[in-house]
Design an enzyme around this catalytic site. Structure first.
Site, PDB file in Angstrom:
ATOM      1  N   CYS A  39     -35.801 -28.506  39.255  1.00  0.00           N
ATOM      2  CA  CYS A  39     -35.294 -29.632  38.457  1.00  0.00           C
ATOM      3  C   CYS A  39     -33.483 -29.009  38.441  1.00  0.00           C
ATOM      4  O   CYS A  39     -33.593 -28.136  37.555  1.00  0.00           O
ATOM      5  CB  CYS A  39     -35.824 -30.374  37.423  1.00  0.00           C
ATOM      6  SG  CYS A  39     -35.279 -31.616  36.562  1.00  0.00           S
ATOM      7  N   HIS A  95     -31.963 -30.429  36.059  1.00  0.00           N
ATOM      8  CA  HIS A  95     -31.056 -30.119  35.386  1.00  0.00           C
ATOM      9  C   HIS A  95     -31.538 -29.269  34.554  1.00  0.00           C
ATOM     10  O   HIS A  95     -30.957 -28.486  33.581  1.00  0.00           O
ATOM     11  CB  HIS A  95     -31.837 -31.746  34.651  1.00  0.00           C
ATOM     12  CG  HIS A  95     -30.879 -33.453  34.453  1.00  0.00           C
ATOM     13  ND1 HIS A  95     -31.670 -33.282  35.370  1.00  0.00           N
ATOM     14  CD2 HIS A  95     -31.538 -33.675  33.297  1.00  0.00           C
ATOM     15  CE1 HIS A  95     -31.097 -34.346  35.579  1.00  0.00           C
ATOM     16  NE2 HIS A  95     -30.895 -35.133  34.265  1.00  0.00           N
ATOM     17  N   GLU A 113     -30.522 -34.169  29.172  1.00  0.00           N
ATOM     18  CA  GLU A 113     -29.566 -35.649  29.183  1.00  0.00           C
ATOM     19  C   GLU A 113     -29.324 -36.385  27.658  1.00  0.00           C
ATOM     20  O   GLU A 113     -28.091 -36.157  27.419  1.00  0.00           O
ATOM     21  CB  GLU A 113     -30.699 -36.407  29.163  1.00  0.00           C
ATOM     22  CG  GLU A 113     -30.831 -37.097  31.331  1.00  0.00           C
ATOM     23  CD  GLU A 113     -29.903 -37.529  31.644  1.00  0.00           C
ATOM     24  OE1 GLU A 113     -29.072 -38.829  31.835  1.00  0.00           O
ATOM     25  OE2 GLU A 113     -29.330 -36.598  32.645  1.00  0.00           O
ATOM     26  N   ASP A 126     -27.812 -37.637  42.208  1.00  0.00           N
ATOM     27  CA  ASP A 126     -28.284 -37.596  40.494  1.00  0.00           C
ATOM     28  C   ASP A 126     -29.187 -38.536  40.058  1.00  0.00           C
ATOM     29  O   ASP A 126     -28.773 -39.528  40.254  1.00  0.00           O
ATOM     30  CB  ASP A 126     -28.406 -36.354  39.955  1.00  0.00           C
ATOM     31  CG  ASP A 126     -29.839 -35.683  38.828  1.00  0.00           C
ATOM     32  OD1 ASP A 126     -30.361 -34.972  39.149  1.00  0.00           O
ATOM     33  OD2 ASP A 126     -29.356 -35.397  37.733  1.00  0.00           O
ATOM     34  N   SER A 127     -30.496 -38.600  39.204  1.00  0.00           N
ATOM     35  CA  SER A 127     -30.915 -39.856  38.138  1.00  0.00           C
ATOM     36  C   SER A 127     -29.974 -39.433  37.145  1.00  0.00           C
ATOM     37  O   SER A 127     -29.069 -40.814  36.986  1.00  0.00           O
ATOM     38  CB  SER A 127     -31.825 -39.115  38.131  1.00  0.00           C
ATOM     39  OG  SER A 127     -32.071 -38.608  37.456  1.00  0.00           O
ATOM     40  N   CYS A 177     -31.196 -34.107  43.483  1.00  0.00           N
ATOM     41  CA  CYS A 177     -32.664 -34.619  42.299  1.00  0.00           C
ATOM     42  C   CYS A 177     -33.546 -34.292  42.796  1.00  0.00           C
ATOM     43  O   CYS A 177     -34.173 -34.837  44.774  1.00  0.00           O
ATOM     44  CB  CYS A 177     -32.059 -35.630  42.081  1.00  0.00           C
ATOM     45  SG  CYS A 177     -33.821 -36.562  41.153  1.00  0.00           S
TER      46      CYS A 177
END
Ligand code: DGL
Length: 274
Positions: free
Chosen positions: A193, A195, A159, A11-12, A74
């Site tokens: 997403c 996240h 994040e 993932d990023s 992701c």
């Protein structure tokens, strides 16, 4: 010597840990390596070329670490890089290796979840603009109408650990209202997403209770287990020693602290330069 071919999860940043958590819970015997490209996250607003270039570098890194199978956990990377990697790069790198994403498995099941055939997607701008969900859902369930809402502030909120703070409420309400203004018949919303599951308590707080919210962890795990069952040659190659390792392209101290929230248990990462 025992072979070490872990499954790579990319993932990023931290989002893919919401998927890895489910893999480990349901497939505890397998070995996994997680790679978060935290130094270059978020990917959501970056160009196709950049997301492709970064994703390919990370996939190559996971291959170099022994992975034969890599999951792009992701949506942005799945939307912008997966096809090119599968069709262009893999045949040149090693045609025996595989890279799979998260958009197709999610699109495959959505037809079973909606009664009104009106589905909402919350995702990054990159995923929304790629049109990947519309294209994939159309293949499996052409009768479904897809309404998308890009939420550019949601990944940074997650994040930077603001996902459960009062400031997050404003952006959550804003995007829920915008999505629901596009159709009042949406009965299912996909968190497109990886996240976003951390925002679930607040999302549920502001959504009408009859709307189902779908996170991807379980769906992607079902799909991976099914894939390995259908591909015993790949399954035999994946090593099964219950090992779990974490790599980040940024600070390990920060990664370990944040990752524990996403993963639900202590994490000890190793820094890697890409
Ligand atoms: N977890 C990524 C996704 O699923 C976040 C993308 C980003 O870095 O913006 O899309």
């Amino acid at each position: 010597m025992q072979k070490q071919f872990p499954i790579g999860v990319f993932d990023s940043g931290y989002g893919g840990l919401t998927i890895l958590k489910e893999f480990v819970a349901r497939m505890p015997e397998y070995d996994f390596i997680y790679l978060g490209d935290n130094a270059r996250a978020p990917y959501g607003n970056r160009s196709f070329e950049t997301v492709y270039e970064y994703t390919l570098e990370c996939v190559q890194q996971l291959f170099d670490m022994g992975c034969r199978l890599v999951i792009l956990a992701c949506n942005t990377a799945s939307a912008k890089a997966l096809r090119t990697i599968q069709q262009h790069d893999l045949p040149a790198i090693d045609s025996q290796r595989r890279v799979l994403g998260v958009i197709r498995p999610t699109s495959e099941v959505v037809g079973r979840l909606t009664a009104t055939y009106q589905v909402g997607i919350f995702a990054t701008s990159g995923t929304v603009n790629s049109g990947s969900y519309e294209i994939e859902i159309e293949k499996f369930s052409p009768h479904i109408r897809v309404f998308q809402e890009a939420c550019p502030m949601w990944v940074p909120m997650v994040e930077y650990n603001e996902f459960d703070k009062p400031g997050a409420d404003y952006f959550i309400q804003q995007h829920i209202n915008r999505l629901l203004n596009k159709s009042d018949e949406i009965d299912t919303i996909i968190l497109g997403c990886t996240h976003y599951p951390l925002l679930l308590p607040k999302i549920k707080q502001y959504l009408p209770p009859h709307i189902k919210v779908i996170a991807q962890g379980e769906i992607v795990t079902d799909s991976l287990m099914d894939y390995l069952q259908r591909h015993p040659e790949m399954d035999n190659m994946c090593s099964k020693n219950k090992s779990l390792s974490f790599f980040t392209t940024d600070s390990t101290t920060i990664f370990d602290e944040h990752a524990a929230i996403f993963f639900g248990q202590e994490v000890h990462s190793v820094h890697i330069h890409i």
